[in-house]
Design a protein around this motif. Structure first.
Motif, PDB file in Angstrom:
ATOM      1  N   PRO A  31       0.816  -1.234   0.000  1.00 28.20           N
ATOM      2  CA  PRO A  31       0.000   0.000   0.000  1.00 28.20           C
ATOM      3  C   PRO A  31       0.842   1.273   0.000  1.00 28.20           C
ATOM      4  CG  PRO A  31      -0.939  -1.617   1.494  1.00 28.20           C
ATOM      5  CD  PRO A  31       0.372  -2.182   1.038  1.00 28.20           C
ATOM      6  N   THR A  32       2.025   1.220   0.615  1.00 29.06           N
ATOM      7  CA  THR A  32       2.873   2.418   0.632  1.00 29.06           C
ATOM      8  C   THR A  32       3.349   2.780  -0.775  1.00 29.06           C
ATOM      9  OG1 THR A  32       4.767   0.995   1.153  1.00 29.06           O
ATOM     10  CG2 THR A  32       3.673   2.113   2.991  1.00 29.06           C
ATOM     11  N   GLU A  33       3.625   1.760  -1.600  1.00 23.91           N
ATOM     12  CA  GLU A  33       4.048   2.025  -2.978  1.00 23.91           C
ATOM     13  C   GLU A  33       2.889   2.579  -3.794  1.00 23.91           C
ATOM     14  OE1 GLU A  33       6.580  -0.539  -5.235  1.00 23.91           O
ATOM     15  OE2 GLU A  33       7.206  -1.644  -3.453  1.00 23.91           O
ATOM     16  N   TYR A  34       1.685   2.040  -3.534  1.00 28.89           N
ATOM     17  CA  TYR A  34       0.529   2.591  -4.244  1.00 28.89           C
ATOM     18  C   TYR A  34       0.290   4.041  -3.823  1.00 28.89           C
ATOM     19  CZ  TYR A  34      -4.009   3.860  -5.872  1.00 28.89           C
ATOM     20  OH  TYR A  34      -5.021   4.562  -6.464  1.00 28.89           O
ATOM     21  N   ALA A  35       0.461   4.331  -2.536  1.00 32.78           N
ATOM     22  CA  ALA A  35       0.282   5.708  -2.059  1.00 32.78           C
ATOM     23  C   ALA A  35       1.260   6.651  -2.753  1.00 32.78           C
ATOM     24  CB  ALA A  35       0.452   5.766  -0.552  1.00 32.78           C
ATOM     25  N   GLU A  36       2.499   6.205  -2.967  1.00 33.20           N
ATOM     26  CA  GLU A  36       3.477   7.023  -3.675  1.00 33.20           C
ATOM     27  C   GLU A  36       3.071   7.224  -5.127  1.00 33.20           C
ATOM     28  OE1 GLU A  36       7.218   5.106  -3.210  1.00 33.20           O
ATOM     29  OE2 GLU A  36       7.343   5.479  -1.037  1.00 33.20           O
ATOM     30  N   PHE A  37       2.552   6.165  -5.747  1.00 39.60           N
ATOM     31  CA  PHE A  37       2.064   6.258  -7.123  1.00 39.60           C
ATOM     32  C   PHE A  37       0.954   7.302  -7.223  1.00 39.60           C
ATOM     33  CE2 PHE A  37      -1.291   4.982 -10.091  1.00 39.60           C
ATOM     34  CZ  PHE A  37      -0.605   4.851 -11.286  1.00 39.60           C
ATOM     35  N   ALA A  38      -0.055   7.206  -6.333  1.00 40.19           N
ATOM     36  CA  ALA A  38      -1.188   8.132  -6.360  1.00 40.19           C
ATOM     37  C   ALA A  38      -0.735   9.563  -6.085  1.00 40.19           C
ATOM     38  CB  ALA A  38      -2.240   7.686  -5.347  1.00 40.19           C
TER      39      ALA A  38
ATOM     40  N   TYR B 181       1.092  10.913  -9.221  1.00 42.82           N
ATOM     41  CA  TYR B 181       0.155  11.245 -10.300  1.00 42.82           C
ATOM     42  C   TYR B 181      -0.710  12.443  -9.919  1.00 42.82           C
ATOM     43  CZ  TYR B 181      -3.448  11.066 -13.814  1.00 42.82           C
ATOM     44  OH  TYR B 181      -4.304  11.415 -14.829  1.00 42.82           O
ATOM     45  N   GLY B 182      -1.109  12.476  -8.652  1.00 48.52           N
ATOM     46  CA  GLY B 182      -1.946  13.570  -8.179  1.00 48.52           C
ATOM     47  C   GLY B 182      -3.385  13.204  -7.936  1.00 48.52           C
ATOM     48  N   SER B 183      -3.691  11.879  -7.926  1.00 50.74           N
ATOM     49  CA  SER B 183      -5.065  11.445  -7.688  1.00 50.74           C
ATOM     50  C   SER B 183      -5.067   9.977  -7.296  1.00 50.74           C
ATOM     51  CB  SER B 183      -5.918  11.642  -8.943  1.00 50.74           C
ATOM     52  OG  SER B 183      -7.260  11.247  -8.706  1.00 50.74           O
ATOM     53  N   ASP B 184      -5.988   9.610  -6.411  1.00 49.02           N
ATOM     54  CA  ASP B 184      -6.186   8.223  -6.001  1.00 49.02           C
ATOM     55  C   ASP B 184      -7.458   7.716  -6.657  1.00 49.02           C
ATOM     56  OD1 ASP B 184      -6.592   5.783  -4.822  1.00 49.02           O
ATOM     57  OD2 ASP B 184      -6.562   6.517  -2.754  1.00 49.02           O
ATOM     58  N   VAL B 185      -7.295   6.885  -7.678  1.00 47.21           N
ATOM     59  CA  VAL B 185      -8.444   6.425  -8.456  1.00 47.21           C
ATOM     60  C   VAL B 185      -9.400   5.574  -7.636  1.00 47.21           C
ATOM     61  CG1 VAL B 185      -7.379   4.309  -9.341  1.00 47.21           C
ATOM     62  CG2 VAL B 185      -9.114   5.482 -10.708  1.00 47.21           C
ATOM     63  N   THR B 186      -8.924   4.964  -6.554  1.00 46.49           N
ATOM     64  CA  THR B 186      -9.810   4.120  -5.753  1.00 46.49           C
ATOM     65  C   THR B 186     -10.880   4.941  -5.048  1.00 46.49           C
ATOM     66  OG1 THR B 186      -8.434   4.193  -3.748  1.00 46.49           O
ATOM     67  CG2 THR B 186      -7.933   2.477  -5.365  1.00 46.49           C
ATOM     68  N   MET B 187     -10.691   6.261  -4.968  1.00 46.31           N
ATOM     69  CA  MET B 187     -11.675   7.127  -4.331  1.00 46.31           C
ATOM     70  C   MET B 187     -12.716   7.635  -5.329  1.00 46.31           C
ATOM     71  SD  MET B 187     -10.559   6.861  -1.337  1.00 46.31           S
ATOM     72  CE  MET B 187     -11.627   8.042  -0.499  1.00 46.31           C
ATOM     73  N   TRP B 188     -12.529   7.329  -6.600  1.00 45.71           N
ATOM     74  CA  TRP B 188     -13.446   7.797  -7.638  1.00 45.71           C
ATOM     75  C   TRP B 188     -14.666   6.888  -7.706  1.00 45.71           C
ATOM     76  CZ3 TRP B 188     -13.841   6.493 -13.299  1.00 45.71           C
ATOM     77  CH2 TRP B 188     -14.598   7.449 -13.991  1.00 45.71           C
ATOM     78  N   HIS B 189     -15.828   7.447  -7.948  1.00 47.19           N
ATOM     79  CA  HIS B 189     -17.066   6.655  -7.927  1.00 47.19           C
ATOM     80  C   HIS B 189     -17.081   5.561  -8.990  1.00 47.19           C
ATOM     81  CE1 HIS B 189     -19.088   8.194 -11.620  1.00 47.19           C
ATOM     82  NE2 HIS B 189     -18.299   9.233 -11.408  1.00 47.19           N
TER      83      HIS B 189
END
Length: 261
Positions: free
Chosen positions: A193-200, A203-211
Motif C-alpha cells: 500500500p505504501t508504494e501505491y500511495a506514492e504512485f497516487a 500522479y496527483g489522484s487516487d483512483v480508488t476514491m473515484w465513484h
C-alpha cells in the motif's frame, strides 16, 4: 522478448525490435500514436523509418528502435510520472477509438480452446453484466488520450530515461482507466500500500476514491483473465487461470493473483 497479444523479437545487431500482430488497424494506430508522441517530445519508443507495416504470412510486422532495458527496473512512481505527462498532452490530431475493451475480450472467448466451456460461459456473462455500466461511465466522464494498458511492464528504463511503450490499446477515454492496473495490484498482486500511495501522490489522484472505480476494476480484471485464457491450456498459466476463475466466481476481490509475465 515477449509472447502475448503480439510477439516481440529483438534484433539488436541492427537496432530494431520486430512486433508481430494480426490487425492492420491496430498496427496503423500504434504507428500513428508513437509518431505523434515523438512529435510532442513525450518519452516513448520510436518506430523506425522502415516502410511499414509489413505483411508476412498473414500477419503484420512493425519495426521499432531497440531500447535495451537496464537495472534497476522502472518504479511505480516512474509509471505515475509518465501517465501524468501523457494525460496533460493535447488531444491527438488524428482519430482514435473510444475506449472499449469488450470486443477484444469477446474475440478471445470466441477463439478459446483448451479451457472449460463453463469458464467461457461464465466470463461471457461477466462481460455482459458490466458492459453497460462501463459504457455509461465512459460516456459520462471527461475523455482524453489514454494508454489503455498502463502497467509497469509497459515502462522501459534505459541508461538515462524511462519510456512508456506498447500503444496498441491507446484510445480516447477517462484518465482513470490508466490508473486502475496499479490500484488493482494492491489486492491482486501484493503491491505494498505504501508504494501505491506514492504512485497516487506522484500522479496527483487516487483512483480508488473515484465513484467509477468498481466498474473499471471489474472490467480490468476481466481483460486480464480473458488474456490469460489464451495460454491457459497447461502448466503455470492453467493453474493461474483456475485460481482467477475461482476468485471471480466467489466474488472475492482480495484473492491474490500471480503475474506470469
Amino acid at each position: 522478448m515477449r509472447l502475448g497479444e503480439n510477439a516481440l523479437f529483438a534484433l539488436p545487431d541492427i537496432g530494431f525490435v520486430a512486433r508481430v500482430g494480426r490487425s492492420a488497424e491496430v498496427a496503423d494506430k500504434e504507428l500513428s500514436v508513437a509518431r505523434w508522441l515523438a512529435e510532442h517530445g513525450f518519452p516513448c519508443v520510436h518506430p523506425t523509418s522502415t516502410p511499414q507495416p509489413v505483411k508476412a504470412a498473414g500477419l503484420l510486422v512493425t519495426f521499432w528502435e531497440y531500447e535495451p532495458d537496464s537495472s534497476p527496473s522502472a518504479s511505480f512512481t516512474d509509471l505515475a510520472t509518465l501517465l501524468r505527462e501523457l494525460h496533460r498532452l493535447p488531444d491527438p490530431s488524428f482519430p482514435l477509438p473510444l475506449l472499449n475493451p469488450f470486443p477484444l475480450m469477446r474475440r478471445r472467448l470466441e477463439a478459446a480452446s483448451g479451457i472449460r466451456s463453463e469458464d467461457v460461459r461464465f466470463l461471457s456473462k461477466a462481460c455482459d453484466a458490466v458492459e453497460k455500466d462501463f459504457h455509461t461511465l465512459v460516456a459520462s466522464s471527461p475523455q482524453q488520450l489514454v494508454h489503455g494498458d498502463a502497467h509497469r511492464g509497459n515502462v522501459l528504463r534505459n541508461s538515462h530515461r524511462t519510456l512508456l511503450i506498447d500503444y496498441e490499446a491507446a484510445a480516447i477515454g477517462p484518465w482513470a482507466w490508466d490508473l486502475v492496473p496499479t490500484a488493482t495490484a494492491v489486492s491482486r498482486f501484493g503491491l505494498p500500500p505504501t508504494e501505491y500511495a506514492e504512485f497516487a501522490h506522484t500522479y496527483g489522484s487516487d483512483v480508488t476514491m473515484w465513484h467509477g472505480y468498481p466498474v473499471l476494476r471489474a472490467t480490468r480484471e476481466l481483460t486480464m483473465t480473458t488474456w490469460l485464457s489464451q495460454i491457459a491450456q497447461s502448466g503455470p498459466a492453467a493453474n493461474e487461470f483456475a485460481l482467477r476463475m475461482e476468485s471471480l466466481r466467489k466474488g472475492d476481490p482480495e484473492q491474490r493473483w500471480h503475474a506470469l509475465y
